[in-house]
Design a protein around this motif. Structure first.
Motif, PDB file in Angstrom:
ATOM      1  N   GLY A   1      44.578  51.541  60.289  1.00 37.07           N
ATOM      2  CA  GLY A   1      43.438  50.341  60.372  1.00 37.07           C
ATOM      3  C   GLY A   1      42.381  50.543  59.726  1.00 37.07           C
ATOM      4  N   ARG A   2      42.169  50.728  58.386  1.00 33.85           N
ATOM      5  CA  ARG A   2      40.987  51.013  57.640  1.00 33.85           C
ATOM      6  C   ARG A   2      40.941  50.225  56.150  1.00 33.85           C
ATOM      7  NH1 ARG A   2      37.880  54.949  59.599  1.00 33.85           N
ATOM      8  NH2 ARG A   2      36.401  54.406  57.750  1.00 33.85           N
ATOM      9  N   ALA A   3      39.758  49.787  55.604  1.00 36.74           N
ATOM     10  CA  ALA A   3      39.485  49.378  54.349  1.00 36.74           C
ATOM     11  C   ALA A   3      38.454  49.897  53.773  1.00 36.74           C
ATOM     12  CB  ALA A   3      39.136  47.753  54.529  1.00 36.74           C
ATOM     13  N   TYR A   4      38.434  50.180  52.591  1.00 35.12           N
ATOM     14  CA  TYR A   4      37.544  50.741  51.748  1.00 35.12           C
ATOM     15  C   TYR A   4      36.956  50.046  50.381  1.00 35.12           C
ATOM     16  CZ  TYR A   4      39.645  54.827  53.886  1.00 35.12           C
ATOM     17  OH  TYR A   4      40.313  55.454  54.855  1.00 35.12           O
ATOM     18  N   VAL A   5      35.622  49.991  50.265  1.00 39.97           N
ATOM     19  CA  VAL A   5      35.159  49.182  49.202  1.00 39.97           C
ATOM     20  C   VAL A   5      34.458  49.953  48.348  1.00 39.97           C
ATOM     21  CG1 VAL A   5      33.657  47.306  48.320  1.00 39.97           C
ATOM     22  CG2 VAL A   5      34.809  46.975  50.494  1.00 39.97           C
ATOM     23  N   ILE A   6      34.804  50.236  47.015  1.00 43.63           N
ATOM     24  CA  ILE A   6      34.336  51.128  46.126  1.00 43.63           C
ATOM     25  C   ILE A   6      33.555  50.484  44.731  1.00 43.63           C
ATOM     26  CG2 ILE A   6      34.831  53.098  44.339  1.00 43.63           C
ATOM     27  CD1 ILE A   6      37.377  53.635  45.933  1.00 43.63           C
ATOM     28  N   SER A   7      32.430  50.562  44.931  1.00 35.35           N
ATOM     29  CA  SER A   7      31.526  49.824  43.839  1.00 35.35           C
ATOM     30  C   SER A   7      31.493  50.878  42.514  1.00 35.35           C
ATOM     31  CB  SER A   7      29.879  50.223  44.357  1.00 35.35           C
ATOM     32  OG  SER A   7      30.000  49.032  45.334  1.00 35.35           O
ATOM     33  N   ILE A   8      31.902  50.020  41.590  1.00 35.21           N
ATOM     34  CA  ILE A   8      31.758  50.676  40.221  1.00 35.21           C
ATOM     35  C   ILE A   8      30.835  50.247  39.230  1.00 35.21           C
ATOM     36  CG2 ILE A   8      33.324  50.775  38.076  1.00 35.21           C
ATOM     37  CD1 ILE A   8      35.722  50.166  39.616  1.00 35.21           C
ATOM     38  N   PRO A   9      29.865  51.158  38.910  1.00 33.64           N
ATOM     39  CA  PRO A   9      28.638  50.718  38.234  1.00 33.64           C
ATOM     40  C   PRO A   9      28.819  49.928  36.964  1.00 33.64           C
ATOM     41  CG  PRO A   9      28.637  52.914  38.854  1.00 33.64           C
ATOM     42  CD  PRO A   9      29.836  52.445  39.030  1.00 33.64           C
ATOM     43  N   ARG A  10      28.038  48.879  36.729  1.00 33.17           N
ATOM     44  CA  ARG A  10      28.481  48.050  35.657  1.00 33.17           C
ATOM     45  C   ARG A  10      28.065  48.503  34.055  1.00 33.17           C
ATOM     46  NH1 ARG A  10      23.996  43.516  34.528  1.00 33.17           N
ATOM     47  NH2 ARG A  10      23.576  44.592  32.690  1.00 33.17           N
ATOM     48  N   ASP A  11      27.019  49.723  34.317  1.00 34.94           N
ATOM     49  CA  ASP A  11      26.927  50.343  33.031  1.00 34.94           C
ATOM     50  C   ASP A  11      27.666  51.663  32.629  1.00 34.94           C
ATOM     51  OD1 ASP A  11      24.956  48.430  32.792  1.00 34.94           O
ATOM     52  OD2 ASP A  11      23.238  49.732  33.604  1.00 34.94           O
ATOM     53  N   LEU A  12      28.908  51.630  33.360  1.00 38.79           N
ATOM     54  CA  LEU A  12      29.494  52.842  33.070  1.00 38.79           C
ATOM     55  C   LEU A  12      30.113  52.691  31.776  1.00 38.79           C
ATOM     56  CD1 LEU A  12      30.880  55.399  34.615  1.00 38.79           C
ATOM     57  CD2 LEU A  12      32.904  54.136  35.263  1.00 38.79           C
ATOM     58  N   TRP A  13      30.275  53.907  30.943  1.00 36.37           N
ATOM     59  CA  TRP A  13      30.578  53.883  29.617  1.00 36.37           C
ATOM     60  C   TRP A  13      32.016  54.227  29.671  1.00 36.37           C
ATOM     61  CZ3 TRP A  13      28.546  51.878  25.513  1.00 36.37           C
ATOM     62  CH2 TRP A  13      28.899  52.351  24.194  1.00 36.37           C
ATOM     63  N   VAL A  14      33.088  53.369  29.224  1.00 36.81           N
ATOM     64  CA  VAL A  14      34.502  53.605  29.334  1.00 36.81           C
ATOM     65  C   VAL A  14      35.048  53.236  27.894  1.00 36.81           C
ATOM     66  CG1 VAL A  14      34.119  53.178  31.827  1.00 36.81           C
ATOM     67  CG2 VAL A  14      34.715  51.359  30.265  1.00 36.81           C
ATOM     68  N   ASP A  15      36.325  53.653  28.034  1.00 35.13           N
ATOM     69  CA  ASP A  15      37.307  52.916  26.944  1.00 35.13           C
ATOM     70  C   ASP A  15      37.925  51.517  27.511  1.00 35.13           C
ATOM     71  OD1 ASP A  15      37.393  54.898  25.169  1.00 35.13           O
ATOM     72  OD2 ASP A  15      38.491  56.351  26.551  1.00 35.13           O
ATOM     73  N   VAL A  16      37.884  50.569  26.587  1.00 35.30           N
ATOM     74  CA  VAL A  16      37.877  49.173  26.738  1.00 35.30           C
ATOM     75  C   VAL A  16      39.059  48.926  26.039  1.00 35.30           C
ATOM     76  CG1 VAL A  16      37.551  46.725  26.781  1.00 35.30           C
ATOM     77  CG2 VAL A  16      35.790  48.362  27.383  1.00 35.30           C
ATOM     78  N   PRO A  17      40.430  48.592  26.403  1.00 35.91           N
ATOM     79  CA  PRO A  17      41.757  48.565  25.549  1.00 35.91           C
ATOM     80  C   PRO A  17      41.320  47.493  24.544  1.00 35.91           C
ATOM     81  CG  PRO A  17      42.326  48.657  27.937  1.00 35.91           C
ATOM     82  CD  PRO A  17      40.539  48.701  27.916  1.00 35.91           C
ATOM     83  N   GLY A  18      41.691  47.831  23.387  1.00 43.74           N
ATOM     84  CA  GLY A  18      41.617  46.908  22.320  1.00 43.74           C
ATOM     85  C   GLY A  18      40.227  46.661  21.761  1.00 43.74           C
ATOM     86  N   GLN A  19      38.977  47.168  22.374  1.00 47.56           N
ATOM     87  CA  GLN A  19      37.761  47.082  21.894  1.00 47.56           C
ATOM     88  C   GLN A  19      37.202  48.289  21.510  1.00 47.56           C
ATOM     89  OE1 GLN A  19      36.527  43.973  22.245  1.00 47.56           O
ATOM     90  NE2 GLN A  19      38.616  43.041  22.699  1.00 47.56           N
ATOM     91  N   GLU A  20      35.789  48.144  21.382  1.00 41.49           N
ATOM     92  CA  GLU A  20      35.207  49.383  21.025  1.00 41.49           C
ATOM     93  C   GLU A  20      34.719  50.020  22.548  1.00 41.49           C
ATOM     94  OE1 GLU A  20      31.736  48.710  18.783  1.00 41.49           O
ATOM     95  OE2 GLU A  20      32.901  48.387  16.809  1.00 41.49           O
TER      96      GLU A  20
END
Length: 335
Positions: A102-121
């Motif tokens: 009986g648990r739940a987790y909410v993980i925030s992902i920073p909007r400024d995180l630098w990542v690979d976006v499929p099909g994009q730069e």
């Protein structure tokens, strides 16, 4: 709003709000008598999830929701949630509910995180939402996390204004003052009563913060908790008029994937209600610090911390991982 290991005062409604899913709770658990009305106000997003099992992570026995808060200033109502629009994902959270326990987790992902976006730069993760809507954002999150997303829920930040005003204002507690000299906005340390317009500024503001996006994540979590507290404690639930105004504001700001039916929301609300507030954990994805890439100030990924967190999620070890690495966000409401 403080750091450290403060005693939490979270209600399950707060988690739902953080996900933009308060309307679902209201529809399924609080106001069955008008459930159909609120359900019709919730928008459905076509093609919100990626297609093709060959490019997606394998399903796990738990349930995962991608929760998006978007600042849609200047975007016509008809274009809300449209792929390729001008809106960006200002808040990105992953709600994870394991199959057992009986648990739940909410993980925030920073909007400024630098990542690979499929099909994009390569770009900040919130640019994936602007380029390809929730479908591309979901694909991006799945690629770097290895976690398969089952459902998507998105909320327009402007909805916070209507929800706050429907409650007669929301009180938040700050352990230090916030001031932005560029526009004159400020909030003193201690308790602050926010009306709808002030609440919208509060969840958007980032210029007056030392930690920029990471500080804003903490502030948004504190505001959403306070909003939930007010909704539960102000007599809203016992007043049909207040409840109707609040749920209309919430449901009118919410969009979900087309596979999310009324029964899906009912089951989610019931499960979260069974879990209870003391068994819901907030955390923020660790990063490797900030850097300038071109003219953009970004947050660099920390591959080791990222992989460890999401591996623990997939293997059902998340509770111990958060505790061992001191990743859980503790929200002080000044009680």
């Amino acid at each position: 709003m403080g750091g450290g290991r403060h005693a939490r005062s979270l209600r399950i409604l707060g988690v739902m709000l953080a996900a933009g899913l308060l309307a679902a709770v209201g529809v399924t658990a609080l106001a069955e008598w008008r459930g159909g009305t609120y359900d019709r106000r919730i928008q459905r997003i076509p093609d919100a999830l990626p297609h093709g099992s060959d490019v997606r992570p394998v399903e796990d026995p738990g349930q995962n929701w991608l929760l998006i808060g978007s600042d849609l200033r200047g975007v016509p109502a008809a274009d809300k949630w449209r792929p390729g629009g001008r809106a960006r994902a200002d808040t990105i959270m992953l709600l994870h509910m394991p199959e057992r326990g009986g648990r739940a987790y909410v993980i925030s992902i920073p909007r400024d995180l630098w990542v690979d976006v499929p099909g994009q730069e390569k770009s900040k993760i919130n640019a994936a939402f602007a380029a390809g809507g929730s479908r591309l954002l979901t694909r991006t999150v799945e690629d770097f996390s290895g976690v398969r997303i089952d459902h998507v829920a998105a909320v327009d930040f402007a909805g916070f204004k209507a929800m706050t005003d429907a409650l007669g204002g929301v009180e938040i507690h700050l352990d230090r003052p916030i001031h932005d000299p560029s526009n004159g906005w400020s909030w003193p340390a201690g308790r602050n009563l926010l009306d709808g317009e002030e609440a919208l500024r509060f969840v958007r503001e980032r210029k007056g913060l030392s930690g920029s996006d990471l500080d804003r994540i903490e502030r948004q979590q504190a505001f959403l908790t306070a909003l939930a507290e007010k909704a539960a404690d102000s007599g809203t639930l016992t007043s049909p008029w207040k409840l109707d105004a609040f749920l209309r504001a919430a449901s009118g700001s919410l969009a979900v994937d087309s596979g999310t039916e009324f029964g899906t929301l009912r089951s989610l609300a019931a499960r979260l209600a069974r879990i209870g507030p003391e068994r819901v954990s907030f955390a923020t994805l660790p990063t490797g610090g900030s850097a300038w890439i071109g003219d953009q100030n970004v947050l660099l990924p920390d591959p080791e911390a990222r992989d460890g967190l999401f591996e623990a999620l997939r293997e059902g070890r998340l509770d111990g991982h958060l505790d061992r690495h001191d990743l859980e966000t503790e929200i002080d409401q000044g009680d």
